[in-house]
Motif scaffolding. Structure first.
Motif, PDB file in Angstrom:
ATOM      1  N   LYS A  35      15.423 -21.717 -35.783  1.00  0.00           N
ATOM      2  CA  LYS A  35      15.824 -20.545 -35.005  1.00  0.00           C
ATOM      3  C   LYS A  35      14.790 -19.452 -35.223  1.00  0.00           C
ATOM      4  N   ALA A  36      14.893 -18.396 -34.433  1.00  0.00           N
ATOM      5  CA  ALA A  36      13.949 -17.291 -34.554  1.00  0.00           C
ATOM      6  C   ALA A  36      13.915 -16.787 -35.992  1.00  0.00           C
ATOM      7  N   ASN A  37      12.713 -16.697 -36.545  1.00  0.00           N
ATOM      8  CA  ASN A  37      12.569 -16.327 -37.957  1.00  0.00           C
ATOM      9  C   ASN A  37      11.187 -15.727 -38.173  1.00  0.00           C
ATOM     10  N   ASN A  38      10.954 -14.560 -37.591  1.00  0.00           N
ATOM     11  CA  ASN A  38       9.647 -13.936 -37.735  1.00  0.00           C
ATOM     12  C   ASN A  38       9.325 -13.623 -39.188  1.00  0.00           C
ATOM     13  N   LEU A  60      12.459 -23.181 -30.801  1.00  0.00           N
ATOM     14  CA  LEU A  60      12.762 -21.816 -30.378  1.00  0.00           C
ATOM     15  C   LEU A  60      12.772 -21.780 -28.857  1.00  0.00           C
ATOM     16  N   LYS A  61      13.958 -21.851 -28.251  1.00  0.00           N
ATOM     17  CA  LYS A  61      14.094 -22.088 -26.814  1.00  0.00           C
ATOM     18  C   LYS A  61      14.876 -21.012 -26.063  1.00  0.00           C
ATOM     19  N   LYS A  62      15.207 -19.920 -26.719  1.00  0.00           N
ATOM     20  CA  LYS A  62      16.103 -18.934 -26.111  1.00  0.00           C
ATOM     21  C   LYS A  62      15.447 -18.209 -24.939  1.00  0.00           C
ATOM     22  N   VAL A  63      16.198 -18.083 -23.844  1.00  0.00           N
ATOM     23  CA  VAL A  63      15.771 -17.330 -22.663  1.00  0.00           C
ATOM     24  C   VAL A  63      16.863 -16.321 -22.336  1.00  0.00           C
ATOM     25  N   VAL A  64      16.500 -15.055 -22.201  1.00  0.00           N
ATOM     26  CA  VAL A  64      17.455 -13.990 -21.871  1.00  0.00           C
ATOM     27  C   VAL A  64      16.952 -13.274 -20.620  1.00  0.00           C
ATOM     28  N   VAL A  65      17.792 -13.190 -19.598  1.00  0.00           N
ATOM     29  CA  VAL A  65      17.411 -12.596 -18.313  1.00  0.00           C
ATOM     30  C   VAL A  65      18.042 -11.214 -18.165  1.00  0.00           C
ATOM     31  N   PRO A  88       8.846 -19.413 -27.307  1.00  0.00           N
ATOM     32  CA  PRO A  88       7.767 -20.341 -26.899  1.00  0.00           C
ATOM     33  C   PRO A  88       8.176 -21.784 -26.728  1.00  0.00           C
ATOM     34  N   GLY A  89       9.275 -22.215 -27.358  1.00  0.00           N
ATOM     35  CA  GLY A  89       9.688 -23.605 -27.231  1.00  0.00           C
ATOM     36  C   GLY A  89      10.505 -23.907 -25.995  1.00  0.00           C
ATOM     37  N   ALA A  90      10.849 -22.871 -25.225  1.00  0.00           N
ATOM     38  CA  ALA A  90      11.568 -23.095 -23.965  1.00  0.00           C
ATOM     39  C   ALA A  90      10.677 -23.876 -23.008  1.00  0.00           C
TER      40      ALA A  90
END
Length: 515
Positions: free
Chosen positions: A87-90, A140-145, A156-158
């Motif tokens: 998951k997102a983990n900067n 990491l595939k999350k897309v938010v519109v 980037p993994g979307a």
């Protein structure tokens, strides 16, 4: 469970590994750093080159391309460690970059492993004695519109399909990859020649900001107003400057009335198109028509020719597609141009032809069948041609296609961005994009592999008189110590800007070098 739990099981293996460390720091020191309680990754998110479970390590290296299997990678292409955040983990990636710098490692990143040239591995280091850390962002595939602003954020993994299907719910679109399973990270960082690029620009022209972890081990934001030099460079040359963990994207209407709530789906949104299949005897007629028609065609039309082979007969075929990037039945200019195509194709023999509309789902997934087999080897190059198309060039294309050894190979001639709406590192505008995919199934004989690679190399050589440059998203694998591998992908002035930006943001050359 933190990674520290699994480290003890691999320390002994580290000490006895047959793979020589390619940096001056011992592997156990590096492992100890990764074992720190402050290192925020679980054991399932990290693999080590020298761990006992080799299947897990090589499994984490798997790509879509069987040209070179992970077990066949040269030693310099095998990372000391692979981090695959779930998951997102900067914070965790920032820490990983800092640890890599501390112990003299290079850092490479990938979003899905779809780059045919294995860039994240083959181009990670420049010489023997260097080692690297691979950060795999494929999960990491999350897309938010934001339908009101007509923007989106995407990890980037979307995949192209993930992005397209999410934004079309609101009647919106983005210049997504022509192959729906390609992840957007690498696609965008190298330019992103996508669906509708002739009208709206390449993917990078529609990136309005990025969150990127730089060589300092810190996340910064870059857009047209903040860190402008970095924003220019990563849009077409992003792999050299850091790890992008989130893209901020501009969206465009794909229906007449976009909505603020999910109201559409890709299977019902219609798209104007013309599609036809021509056999070998019509190749000259098709390419001549294309060369005359396309330069003055509406920018809303993406017109391309795909060179294929009919497997049952082994006959050479040519697919012609004209697809609109504006809402269905909304442009008289598009309708007139596609009527012209229809009248033309009715004047010569076709294997198949239709001027019926397709769906947005058909556009997004139209090329999926070519990539459905997981047992294929790809050896690819992508060239830029000047406009207008030289008749002599068209004859060379036909001649080289006649020689293709594998029925699984393909080539595609497509309009480039034509008039790029923004200034980025992509360049070569206006131009035509020409993709060459030498594709085959390995049969255990080196001669068959070499025959397919030789055909592509011969084709690239034959096309040299018309080649402006190369598209960085589709390249053959880089050889160790190979000079100017990347230089050919950028215009001279652009490459000089990239060098200056590299010296500012990554002076120690932590990420891929520009050579």
């Amino acid at each position: 469970m933190k990674i520290a739990i699994c480290i003890l099981s691999v320390v002994a293996a580290l000490a006895s590994s047959s793979a020589a460390a390619m940096n001056p720091v011992t592997q156990d020191q590096f492992t100890k750093a990764f074992s720190s309680p402050s290192f925020p990754f679980t054991s399932s998110e990290v693999q080590f080159r020298t761990q006992r479970n080799k299947d897990a390590y090589y499994g984490a290296l798997k790509t879509f391309n069987n040209l070179i299997l992970p077990t066949e990678f040269p030693a310099t292409a095998l990372p000391l460690a692979i981090i695959t955040p779930s998951k997102a983990n900067n914070q965790g990636i920032e820490r990983a970059v800092k640890v890599a710098k501390e112990y003299g490692l290079r850092v490479s990143a990938r979003s899905g492993g779809y780059m045919s040239g294995y860039s994240s591995n083959m181009a990670a280091v420049d010489k023997e004695g260097e080692d690297f850390l691979l950060v795999d962002l494929s999960k990491l595939k999350k897309v938010v519109v934001d339908p009101k602003k007509r923007t989106a954020t995407a990890e980037p993994g979307a995949t192209g399909a993930d992005l397209a299907h999410e934004v079309i719910k609101y009647g919106l679109a983005f210049p997504s990859p022509h192959s729906s399973r390609v992840t957007i990270g690498g696609f965008l960082l190298q330019g992103g020649m996508g669906i509708g690029s002739r009208l709206y620009g390449a993917g990078v022209d529609n990136v309005i900001g990025v969150d990127i972890i730089t060589a300092s081990g810190k996340t910064v934001f870059a857009d047209a107003h903040t860190n402008r030099d970095l924003f220019f460079a990563i849009r077409g040359g992003g792999q050299f400057f850091g790890i992008v963990t989130r893209f901020h994207l501009r969206l465009t209407p794909m229906v007449k009335n976009p909505t603020l709530t999910p109201s559409y789906n890709a299977s019902t949104v219609q798209v104007d198109q013309v599609f036809a299949i021509f056999d070998r005897p019509q190749a000259n007629d098709l390419l001549s028509f294309y060369a005359n028609f396309d330069p003055t065609a509406p920018r809303a039309l993406e017109n391309k020719i795909v060179f294929v082979v009919d497997p049952p007969t082994n006959n050479k075929q040519y697919l012609f597609a004209s697809v609109s990037a504006v809402p269905f039945n909304s442009s008289a200019e598009v309708a007139q141009a596609q009527d012209k195509i229809t009248k033309w194709y009715k004047s010569i023999p076709t294997n198949f032809a239709t001027s019926d509309p397709t769906t947005y789902n058909g556009v997004v997934h139209g090329g999926d069948a070519s990539w459905a087999d997981s047992d294929l080897s790809y050896y690819a190059e992508d060239l830029w041609f000047p406009t207008p198309l030289d008749p002599r060039l068209l004859q060379v294309l036909i001649s080289q296609w006649d020689k293709v050894p594998s029925a699984l190979s393909s080539m595609a001639l497509n309009t480039g961005t034509w008039k790029a709406p923004t200034r980025s590192a992509l360049g070569f505008d206006p131009s035509y994009s020409f993709c060459i995919y030498s594709t085959w199934k390995r049969n255990g004989t080196a001669a068959w592999d070499e025959k397919n690679k030789a055909w592509l190399d011969e084709t690239v050589k034959a096309l040299k008189p018309w080649t402006l440059g190369f598209y960085a998203n589709e390249l053959r694998p880089k050889k160790l110590n190979e000079k100017d591998y990347w230089r050919k992908c950028y215009e001279k002035d652009t490459f000089e800007i990239l060098e200056v930006t590299k010296n500012r943001w990554d002076p120690e050359n932590i990420f891929k070098s520009l050579q």
